[in-house]
Design a protein around this motif. Structure first.
Motif, PDB file in Angstrom:
ATOM      1  N   HIS A 149       2.873 -33.547 -29.078  1.00 49.60           N
ATOM      2  CA  HIS A 149       3.755 -34.688 -29.294  1.00 49.60           C
ATOM      3  C   HIS A 149       4.853 -34.285 -30.271  1.00 49.60           C
ATOM      4  O   HIS A 149       4.574 -33.679 -31.311  1.00 49.60           O
ATOM      5  CB  HIS A 149       2.970 -35.868 -29.861  1.00 49.60           C
ATOM      6  CG  HIS A 149       1.995 -36.465 -28.898  1.00 49.60           C
ATOM      7  ND1 HIS A 149       2.045 -37.789 -28.522  1.00 49.60           N
ATOM      8  CD2 HIS A 149       0.947 -35.917 -28.221  1.00 49.60           C
ATOM      9  CE1 HIS A 149       1.066 -38.037 -27.651  1.00 49.60           C
ATOM     10  NE2 HIS A 149       0.389 -36.918 -27.467  1.00 49.60           N
ATOM     11  N   TRP A 151       8.461 -37.241 -27.378  1.00 52.72           N
ATOM     12  CA  TRP A 151       8.423 -36.369 -26.218  1.00 52.72           C
ATOM     13  C   TRP A 151       7.057 -35.684 -26.216  1.00 52.72           C
ATOM     14  O   TRP A 151       6.639 -35.133 -27.231  1.00 52.72           O
ATOM     15  CB  TRP A 151       9.528 -35.319 -26.274  1.00 52.72           C
ATOM     16  CG  TRP A 151       9.435 -34.290 -25.184  1.00 52.72           C
ATOM     17  CD1 TRP A 151       8.971 -33.017 -25.282  1.00 52.72           C
ATOM     18  CD2 TRP A 151       9.805 -34.471 -23.815  1.00 52.72           C
ATOM     19  NE1 TRP A 151       9.036 -32.376 -24.076  1.00 52.72           N
ATOM     20  CE2 TRP A 151       9.548 -33.245 -23.147  1.00 52.72           C
ATOM     21  CE3 TRP A 151      10.343 -35.531 -23.087  1.00 52.72           C
ATOM     22  CZ2 TRP A 151       9.794 -33.070 -21.788  1.00 52.72           C
ATOM     23  CZ3 TRP A 151      10.592 -35.355 -21.732  1.00 52.72           C
ATOM     24  CH2 TRP A 151      10.318 -34.139 -21.103  1.00 52.72           C
ATOM     25  N   VAL A 152       6.320 -35.739 -25.098  1.00 55.85           N
ATOM     26  CA  VAL A 152       4.996 -35.119 -24.994  1.00 55.85           C
ATOM     27  C   VAL A 152       5.116 -33.918 -24.071  1.00 55.85           C
ATOM     28  O   VAL A 152       5.371 -34.057 -22.868  1.00 55.85           O
ATOM     29  CB  VAL A 152       3.941 -36.104 -24.474  1.00 55.85           C
ATOM     30  CG1 VAL A 152       2.560 -35.446 -24.483  1.00 55.85           C
ATOM     31  CG2 VAL A 152       3.930 -37.381 -25.325  1.00 55.85           C
ATOM     32  N   GLU A 153       4.945 -32.736 -24.638  1.00 58.78           N
ATOM     33  CA  GLU A 153       5.148 -31.457 -23.936  1.00 58.78           C
ATOM     34  C   GLU A 153       3.803 -30.866 -23.525  1.00 58.78           C
ATOM     35  O   GLU A 153       2.825 -30.904 -24.288  1.00 58.78           O
ATOM     36  CB  GLU A 153       5.863 -30.482 -24.876  1.00 58.78           C
ATOM     37  CG  GLU A 153       6.157 -29.132 -24.293  1.00 58.78           C
ATOM     38  CD  GLU A 153       7.519 -29.072 -23.605  1.00 58.78           C
ATOM     39  OE1 GLU A 153       7.762 -28.087 -22.894  1.00 58.78           O
ATOM     40  OE2 GLU A 153       8.330 -29.992 -23.800  1.00 58.78           O
ATOM     41  N   VAL A 154       3.723 -30.299 -22.319  1.00 61.59           N
ATOM     42  CA  VAL A 154       2.515 -29.614 -21.862  1.00 61.59           C
ATOM     43  C   VAL A 154       2.533 -28.195 -22.426  1.00 61.59           C
ATOM     44  O   VAL A 154       3.415 -27.391 -22.087  1.00 61.59           O
ATOM     45  CB  VAL A 154       2.428 -29.576 -20.329  1.00 61.59           C
ATOM     46  CG1 VAL A 154       1.185 -28.798 -19.891  1.00 61.59           C
ATOM     47  CG2 VAL A 154       2.399 -30.985 -19.752  1.00 61.59           C
ATOM     48  N   ALA A 192       2.130 -36.699 -20.319  1.00 58.56           N
ATOM     49  CA  ALA A 192       3.298 -35.939 -20.750  1.00 58.56           C
ATOM     50  C   ALA A 192       4.570 -36.676 -20.360  1.00 58.56           C
ATOM     51  O   ALA A 192       4.581 -37.500 -19.446  1.00 58.56           O
ATOM     52  CB  ALA A 192       3.273 -34.545 -20.119  1.00 58.56           C
ATOM     53  N   LEU A 221      -2.490 -35.085 -17.522  1.00 58.48           N
ATOM     54  CA  LEU A 221      -1.123 -34.571 -17.412  1.00 58.48           C
ATOM     55  C   LEU A 221      -0.097 -35.698 -17.291  1.00 58.48           C
ATOM     56  O   LEU A 221       1.074 -35.511 -17.644  1.00 58.48           O
ATOM     57  CB  LEU A 221      -1.016 -33.630 -16.214  1.00 58.48           C
ATOM     58  CG  LEU A 221      -1.714 -32.271 -16.396  1.00 58.48           C
ATOM     59  CD1 LEU A 221      -1.770 -31.525 -15.069  1.00 58.48           C
ATOM     60  CD2 LEU A 221      -0.986 -31.436 -17.452  1.00 58.48           C
ATOM     61  N   ARG A 247      -1.118 -33.195 -31.935  1.00 55.68           N
ATOM     62  CA  ARG A 247      -1.443 -32.474 -30.697  1.00 55.68           C
ATOM     63  C   ARG A 247      -2.804 -32.928 -30.195  1.00 55.68           C
ATOM     64  O   ARG A 247      -3.689 -33.246 -30.988  1.00 55.68           O
ATOM     65  CB  ARG A 247      -1.460 -30.967 -30.984  1.00 55.68           C
ATOM     66  CG  ARG A 247      -1.690 -30.101 -29.751  1.00 55.68           C
ATOM     67  CD  ARG A 247      -1.661 -28.620 -30.101  1.00 55.68           C
ATOM     68  NE  ARG A 247      -3.000 -28.038 -30.105  1.00 55.68           N
ATOM     69  CZ  ARG A 247      -3.601 -27.508 -31.132  1.00 55.68           C
ATOM     70  NH1 ARG A 247      -3.021 -27.502 -32.317  1.00 55.68           N
ATOM     71  NH2 ARG A 247      -4.809 -26.990 -31.033  1.00 55.68           N
ATOM     72  N   SER A 298      12.794 -31.189 -26.082  1.00 54.60           N
ATOM     73  CA  SER A 298      11.948 -30.173 -25.463  1.00 54.60           C
ATOM     74  C   SER A 298      12.483 -28.774 -25.760  1.00 54.60           C
ATOM     75  O   SER A 298      11.721 -27.858 -26.099  1.00 54.60           O
ATOM     76  CB  SER A 298      11.879 -30.397 -23.951  1.00 54.60           C
ATOM     77  OG  SER A 298      11.095 -29.401 -23.328  1.00 54.60           O
ATOM     78  N   ASP A 340      -2.073 -25.731 -19.293  1.00 55.80           N
ATOM     79  CA  ASP A 340      -2.591 -26.474 -18.147  1.00 55.80           C
ATOM     80  C   ASP A 340      -3.395 -25.533 -17.268  1.00 55.80           C
ATOM     81  O   ASP A 340      -2.842 -24.710 -16.532  1.00 55.80           O
ATOM     82  CB  ASP A 340      -1.434 -27.093 -17.351  1.00 55.80           C
ATOM     83  CG  ASP A 340      -1.912 -27.791 -16.074  1.00 55.80           C
ATOM     84  OD1 ASP A 340      -3.118 -28.141 -16.001  1.00 55.80           O
ATOM     85  OD2 ASP A 340      -1.090 -27.977 -15.158  1.00 55.80           O
ATOM     86  N   LEU A 398      -1.530 -30.940 -25.009  1.00 60.03           N
ATOM     87  CA  LEU A 398      -0.305 -31.736 -25.058  1.00 60.03           C
ATOM     88  C   LEU A 398       0.210 -31.806 -26.495  1.00 60.03           C
ATOM     89  O   LEU A 398      -0.529 -32.205 -27.398  1.00 60.03           O
ATOM     90  CB  LEU A 398      -0.565 -33.161 -24.543  1.00 60.03           C
ATOM     91  CG  LEU A 398      -1.114 -33.299 -23.121  1.00 60.03           C
ATOM     92  CD1 LEU A 398      -1.400 -34.771 -22.821  1.00 60.03           C
ATOM     93  CD2 LEU A 398      -0.146 -32.735 -22.095  1.00 60.03           C
TER      94      LEU A 398
END
Length: 341
Positions: free
Chosen positions: A109, A94-97, A62, A59, A126, A263, A100, A107
């Motif tokens: 990208h 930007w790396v988005e979750v 991110a 995590l 991804r 985002s 989880d 993740l």
């Protein structure tokens, strides 16, 4: 006959900095391994594992990053082979979750670019992480991927990393352990087959597959993805053409207006891409081995899929499915296994 499966060595024997030449013969042998049936029931976690710490490390990848990409061919193995020029590039990501849970992290990208003085966003690759994953979708060369089933004891305490293209199509998947020794959280994969990278597949056709060890490690300022690869020619007499070292350095940046806007822009299309991922997963489940075309009607797959983003929700799923099916060149369908077989 060409090799039919990626090579594998015990994790503790993997090289850290350079692929040793003594492994070359084993790499090119590439003996196939039969699948092993594995149950789908939830398994207890070994006391030697620390999946929560592993998950926390994943995590931490991110966020907002300035990324430097560096790839250098270090050794040539082909007769008269000339090393290609080093590759260098930079980007902001930007790396988005996306997901989880205790046993799975996804993740996404997203590239942040500036064109004609305006900022734009572009869905990038991804990575999906799964704890003690017994089913991997592995690259076999020649635009072909195949499901490999592992026994539970083979993946104890490991995490798989599945990497996907910009259109959520398959790229490669491997498994390995996270370690946290000496204050460094790091993950190293088994030897993994990978298609040619985007930086080369439109420019080169002198090799067929990358045989790679991937390493991810957290740093005080972000994280690093290190890759040691052999560029291998398949065919009746498989052979390595060159060795390459890759270093992708992710340097964390403050979350600012641009990354927040990225985002937000990603989330506006997330519903569409969730449906794309679902259709890919259905394709993988119904076809444990499939070969994908490079293009249809003169266009690559990502162009067809990106063009569907604004399709009406009522017809979107069917059009996504139909588009993916057009790119399936050959496939082996799954079948039910009779009791006792």
């Amino acid at each position: 006959m060409p090799p039919s499966a990626p090579p594998s060595w015990p994790l503790q024997e993997r090289p850290w900095r350079v692929l040793a030449l003594s492994t070359l013969a084993l790499t090119l042998a590439c003996a196939s391994r039969p699948g092993v049936s594995a149950g789908s029931e939830e398994r207890p976690v070994s006391s030697a594992c620390d999946p929560e710490r592993d998950r926390a490390a994943i995590l931490q990848m991110a966020g907002n990053y300035r990324v430097g990409f560096a790839f250098d061919e270090t050794v040539g193995f082909g007769e008269g082979y000339t090393l290609h020029a080093p590759y260098r590039a930079n980007a902001t990501e930007w790396v988005e979750v996306l997901e989880d849970t205790p046993r799975r992290v996804s993740l996404q990208h997203v590239l942040m670019a500036e064109r004609d003085g305006k900022r734009s966003t572009l869905k990038h690759w991804r990575q999906d992480w799964t704890f003690e994953d017994t089913s991997l979708l592995e690259f076999r060369g020649h635009r072909t991927w195949e499901r490999r089933v592992l026994a539970p004891h083979e993946v104890t305490c490991t995490w798989s990393q599945a990497v996907y293209e910009v259109d959520d199509g398959p790229r490669y998947e491997a498994y390995g352990r996270w370690t946290h020794a000496h204050g460094v959280s790091a993950w190293q994969s088994e030897e993994t087959w990978r298609p040619l990278p985007r930086r080369e597949y439109t420019k080169r056709s002198d090799y067929d597959v990358l045989v790679t060890t991937n390493r991810h490690a957290l740093t005080p300022r972000g994280w690093v993805h290190e890759q040691d690869s052999l560029k291998v020619v398949l065919g009746p007499a498989p052979h390595a053409l060159a060795q390459e070292h890759g270093l992708n350095l992710y340097t964390r940046q403050p979350t600012d207006a641009a990354s927040s806007a990225t985002s937000t822009a990603w989330k506006e299309t997330q519903g569409f891409w969730s449906e794309v991922r679902d259709e890919w997963q259905a394709l993988f489940q119904s076809h444990p081995r499939l070969t994908l075309r490079d293009s249809v009607d003169g266009k690559p797959r990502y162009e067809h899929l990106f063009a569907l983003e604004n399709t009406a929700a009522s017809e979107r799923r069917e059009r996504i499915r139909a588009t993916l099916e057009r790119f399936v060149e050959t496939a082996v369908s799954a079948r039910a296994t009779p009791a006792g077989e």
